[in-house]
Design a protein around this motif. Structure first.
Motif, PDB file in Angstrom:
ATOM      1  N   VAL A 166       0.841  -1.202   0.000  1.00 55.20           N
ATOM      2  CA  VAL A 166       0.000   0.000   0.000  1.00 55.20           C
ATOM      3  C   VAL A 166       0.876   1.252   0.000  1.00 55.20           C
ATOM      4  O   VAL A 166       0.582   2.229  -0.690  1.00 55.20           O
ATOM      5  CB  VAL A 166      -0.979  -0.011   1.193  1.00 55.20           C
ATOM      6  CG1 VAL A 166      -1.641   1.344   1.384  1.00 55.20           C
ATOM      7  CG2 VAL A 166      -2.032  -1.093   1.001  1.00 55.20           C
ATOM      8  N   PHE A 175       0.671   4.090  -2.891  1.00 57.52           N
ATOM      9  CA  PHE A 175       0.394   5.510  -2.644  1.00 57.52           C
ATOM     10  C   PHE A 175       1.542   6.402  -3.085  1.00 57.52           C
ATOM     11  O   PHE A 175       1.309   7.494  -3.606  1.00 57.52           O
ATOM     12  CB  PHE A 175       0.060   5.764  -1.176  1.00 57.52           C
ATOM     13  CG  PHE A 175      -1.395   5.652  -0.881  1.00 57.52           C
ATOM     14  CD1 PHE A 175      -2.280   6.630  -1.287  1.00 57.52           C
ATOM     15  CD2 PHE A 175      -1.894   4.551  -0.218  1.00 57.52           C
ATOM     16  CE1 PHE A 175      -3.628   6.528  -1.048  1.00 57.52           C
ATOM     17  CE2 PHE A 175      -3.249   4.431   0.031  1.00 57.52           C
ATOM     18  CZ  PHE A 175      -4.118   5.423  -0.377  1.00 57.52           C
ATOM     19  N   ARG A 209      -8.242   8.590  -5.590  1.00 54.94           N
ATOM     20  CA  ARG A 209      -7.418   8.116  -4.479  1.00 54.94           C
ATOM     21  C   ARG A 209      -8.289   7.802  -3.268  1.00 54.94           C
ATOM     22  O   ARG A 209      -8.031   6.836  -2.549  1.00 54.94           O
ATOM     23  CB  ARG A 209      -6.343   9.151  -4.154  1.00 54.94           C
ATOM     24  CG  ARG A 209      -5.336   9.303  -5.293  1.00 54.94           C
ATOM     25  CD  ARG A 209      -4.089  10.041  -4.881  1.00 54.94           C
ATOM     26  NE  ARG A 209      -4.293  11.355  -4.346  1.00 54.94           N
ATOM     27  CZ  ARG A 209      -4.078  12.492  -4.997  1.00 54.94           C
ATOM     28  NH1 ARG A 209      -3.656  12.455  -6.241  1.00 54.94           N
ATOM     29  NH2 ARG A 209      -4.258  13.643  -4.418  1.00 54.94           N
ATOM     30  N   SER A 210      -9.338   8.582  -3.050  1.00 53.72           N
ATOM     31  CA  SER A 210     -10.259   8.312  -1.940  1.00 53.72           C
ATOM     32  C   SER A 210     -10.993   6.998  -2.161  1.00 53.72           C
ATOM     33  O   SER A 210     -11.186   6.218  -1.223  1.00 53.72           O
ATOM     34  CB  SER A 210     -11.272   9.447  -1.790  1.00 53.72           C
ATOM     35  OG  SER A 210     -10.622  10.630  -1.442  1.00 53.72           O
ATOM     36  N   ARG A 218      -8.649   4.230  -1.302  1.00 49.40           N
ATOM     37  CA  ARG A 218      -8.567   4.075   0.162  1.00 49.40           C
ATOM     38  C   ARG A 218      -9.762   3.298   0.703  1.00 49.40           C
ATOM     39  O   ARG A 218      -9.610   2.418   1.535  1.00 49.40           O
ATOM     40  CB  ARG A 218      -8.549   5.444   0.843  1.00 49.40           C
ATOM     41  CG  ARG A 218      -7.259   6.153   0.832  1.00 49.40           C
ATOM     42  CD  ARG A 218      -7.459   7.538   1.498  1.00 49.40           C
ATOM     43  NE  ARG A 218      -6.255   8.275   1.483  1.00 49.40           N
ATOM     44  CZ  ARG A 218      -5.333   8.226   2.448  1.00 49.40           C
ATOM     45  NH1 ARG A 218      -5.537   7.470   3.491  1.00 49.40           N
ATOM     46  NH2 ARG A 218      -4.239   8.935   2.361  1.00 49.40           N
ATOM     47  N   TYR A 219     -10.950   3.668   0.217  1.00 50.29           N
ATOM     48  CA  TYR A 219     -12.172   3.017   0.670  1.00 50.29           C
ATOM     49  C   TYR A 219     -12.136   1.515   0.343  1.00 50.29           C
ATOM     50  O   TYR A 219     -12.435   0.670   1.200  1.00 50.29           O
ATOM     51  CB  TYR A 219     -13.394   3.675   0.035  1.00 50.29           C
ATOM     52  CG  TYR A 219     -14.678   2.936   0.322  1.00 50.29           C
ATOM     53  CD1 TYR A 219     -15.303   3.059   1.561  1.00 50.29           C
ATOM     54  CD2 TYR A 219     -15.240   2.091  -0.623  1.00 50.29           C
ATOM     55  CE1 TYR A 219     -16.467   2.368   1.841  1.00 50.29           C
ATOM     56  CE2 TYR A 219     -16.399   1.399  -0.354  1.00 50.29           C
ATOM     57  CZ  TYR A 219     -17.012   1.531   0.879  1.00 50.29           C
ATOM     58  OH  TYR A 219     -18.156   0.832   1.154  1.00 50.29           O
ATOM     59  N   THR A 222      -9.520  -0.368  -0.321  1.00 45.43           N
ATOM     60  CA  THR A 222      -8.434  -1.016   0.406  1.00 45.43           C
ATOM     61  C   THR A 222      -8.867  -1.355   1.827  1.00 45.43           C
ATOM     62  O   THR A 222      -8.582  -2.435   2.337  1.00 45.43           O
ATOM     63  CB  THR A 222      -7.188  -0.112   0.421  1.00 45.43           C
ATOM     64  OG1 THR A 222      -6.828   0.191  -0.922  1.00 45.43           O
ATOM     65  CG2 THR A 222      -6.023  -0.781   1.098  1.00 45.43           C
ATOM     66  N   ARG A 223      -9.597  -0.434   2.448  1.00 47.13           N
ATOM     67  CA  ARG A 223     -10.058  -0.657   3.815  1.00 47.13           C
ATOM     68  C   ARG A 223     -11.213  -1.651   3.862  1.00 47.13           C
ATOM     69  O   ARG A 223     -11.192  -2.605   4.626  1.00 47.13           O
ATOM     70  CB  ARG A 223     -10.476   0.670   4.449  1.00 47.13           C
ATOM     71  CG  ARG A 223     -10.912   0.519   5.910  1.00 47.13           C
ATOM     72  CD  ARG A 223     -11.387   1.826   6.526  1.00 47.13           C
ATOM     73  NE  ARG A 223     -12.610   2.278   5.892  1.00 47.13           N
ATOM     74  CZ  ARG A 223     -12.725   3.373   5.139  1.00 47.13           C
ATOM     75  NH1 ARG A 223     -11.681   4.126   4.913  1.00 47.13           N
ATOM     76  NH2 ARG A 223     -13.874   3.716   4.599  1.00 47.13           N
ATOM     77  N   TYR A 240      -5.836  -0.716   6.460  1.00 45.27           N
ATOM     78  CA  TYR A 240      -6.084   0.684   6.807  1.00 45.27           C
ATOM     79  C   TYR A 240      -4.906   1.531   6.341  1.00 45.27           C
ATOM     80  O   TYR A 240      -3.793   1.397   6.838  1.00 45.27           O
ATOM     81  CB  TYR A 240      -6.316   0.829   8.306  1.00 45.27           C
ATOM     82  CG  TYR A 240      -7.639   0.259   8.721  1.00 45.27           C
ATOM     83  CD1 TYR A 240      -8.768   1.056   8.782  1.00 45.27           C
ATOM     84  CD2 TYR A 240      -7.773  -1.103   9.001  1.00 45.27           C
ATOM     85  CE1 TYR A 240     -10.006   0.522   9.129  1.00 45.27           C
ATOM     86  CE2 TYR A 240      -9.000  -1.640   9.348  1.00 45.27           C
ATOM     87  CZ  TYR A 240     -10.111  -0.821   9.405  1.00 45.27           C
ATOM     88  OH  TYR A 240     -11.332  -1.348   9.742  1.00 45.27           O
ATOM     89  N   CYS A 241      -5.172   2.392   5.383  1.00 40.88           N
ATOM     90  CA  CYS A 241      -4.121   3.217   4.784  1.00 40.88           C
ATOM     91  C   CYS A 241      -3.541   4.237   5.744  1.00 40.88           C
ATOM     92  O   CYS A 241      -2.454   4.762   5.508  1.00 40.88           O
ATOM     93  CB  CYS A 241      -4.666   3.922   3.543  1.00 40.88           C
ATOM     94  SG  CYS A 241      -5.236   2.786   2.283  1.00 40.88           S
ATOM     95  N   ASP A 242      -4.268   4.531   6.820  1.00 41.12           N
ATOM     96  CA  ASP A 242      -3.795   5.511   7.798  1.00 41.12           C
ATOM     97  C   ASP A 242      -3.256   4.869   9.068  1.00 41.12           C
ATOM     98  O   ASP A 242      -3.053   5.559  10.069  1.00 41.12           O
ATOM     99  CB  ASP A 242      -4.931   6.483   8.146  1.00 41.12           C
ATOM    100  CG  ASP A 242      -5.357   7.298   6.940  1.00 41.12           C
ATOM    101  OD1 ASP A 242      -4.483   7.650   6.125  1.00 41.12           O
ATOM    102  OD2 ASP A 242      -6.561   7.578   6.805  1.00 41.12           O
ATOM    103  N   ARG A 263       5.087   4.362   4.141  1.00 40.50           N
ATOM    104  CA  ARG A 263       4.965   5.388   3.094  1.00 40.50           C
ATOM    105  C   ARG A 263       6.116   6.378   3.176  1.00 40.50           C
ATOM    106  O   ARG A 263       6.687   6.768   2.148  1.00 40.50           O
ATOM    107  CB  ARG A 263       3.636   6.130   3.217  1.00 40.50           C
ATOM    108  CG  ARG A 263       2.456   5.310   2.727  1.00 40.50           C
ATOM    109  CD  ARG A 263       1.164   6.024   2.912  1.00 40.50           C
ATOM    110  NE  ARG A 263       1.057   7.165   2.007  1.00 40.50           N
ATOM    111  CZ  ARG A 263       0.027   7.979   1.958  1.00 40.50           C
ATOM    112  NH1 ARG A 263      -1.002   7.798   2.776  1.00 40.50           N
ATOM    113  NH2 ARG A 263      -0.014   8.984   1.117  1.00 40.50           N
TER     114      ARG A 263
END
Length: 144
Positions: free
Chosen positions: A59, A63, A80-81, A84-85, A87-88, A94-96, A104
């Motif tokens: 991931v 990114f 990109r959003s 993220r959605y 991927t989660r 969880y990208c964050d 990253r």
């Protein structure tokens, strides 16, 4: 999974499917895939990534390429959003998460170093591929 544990590369094809169809052309999608694959191959040589989850590394590479100012990239934030959605919600990544964020940051350094080295190699190649001179005469690459 025990015989062949997943590698970051094994996540790559899955992650590419999360890009919406209209986000980029097929050519750009292929170029993204190749650039990400290249970064993942480089990450094997970086000690920081040892012990990190392969999904986090994948991931992070995705990114880094997707958001990079140099093409190929995915310029629209909405795409990109969506990535993220997916991927989660689909992959459970969880990208964050702190680990993905750390990966990253490290992947940015790997990418920057790779691009810098490629620029140096291109410049050196251009210097060395000029018309060669042998015994004071220019030698043509094309001979009749």
């Amino acid at each position: 999974w025990r015989m062949h544990p997943p590698t970051p590369q094994s996540y790559l094809e899955l992650l590419v499917t999360f890009l919406p169809r209209g986000s980029c052309s097929p050519f750009t999608r292929k170029a993204l895939f190749e650039r990400i694959k290249f970064l993942l191959e480089l990450s094997v040589t970086v000690q920081f990534f040892f012990g990190k989850r392969p999904s986090s590394i994948a991931v992070a590479a995705f990114f880094e390429v997707m958001e990079h100012k140099q093409r190929p990239n995915v310029s629209k934030q909405s795409f990109r959003s969506h990535f993220r959605y997916c991927t989660r919600s689909i992959a459970g990544i969880y990208c964050d998460s702190p680990e993905v964020i750390e990966c990253r940051d490290a992947m940015k350094v790997v990418h920057k170093n790779a691009l810098h080295q490629m620029d140096d190699e291109v410049m050196n190649e251009r210097k060395h591929t000029a018309t060669p001179i042998v015994s004071g005469e220019r030698v043509s690459a094309v001979t009749p």
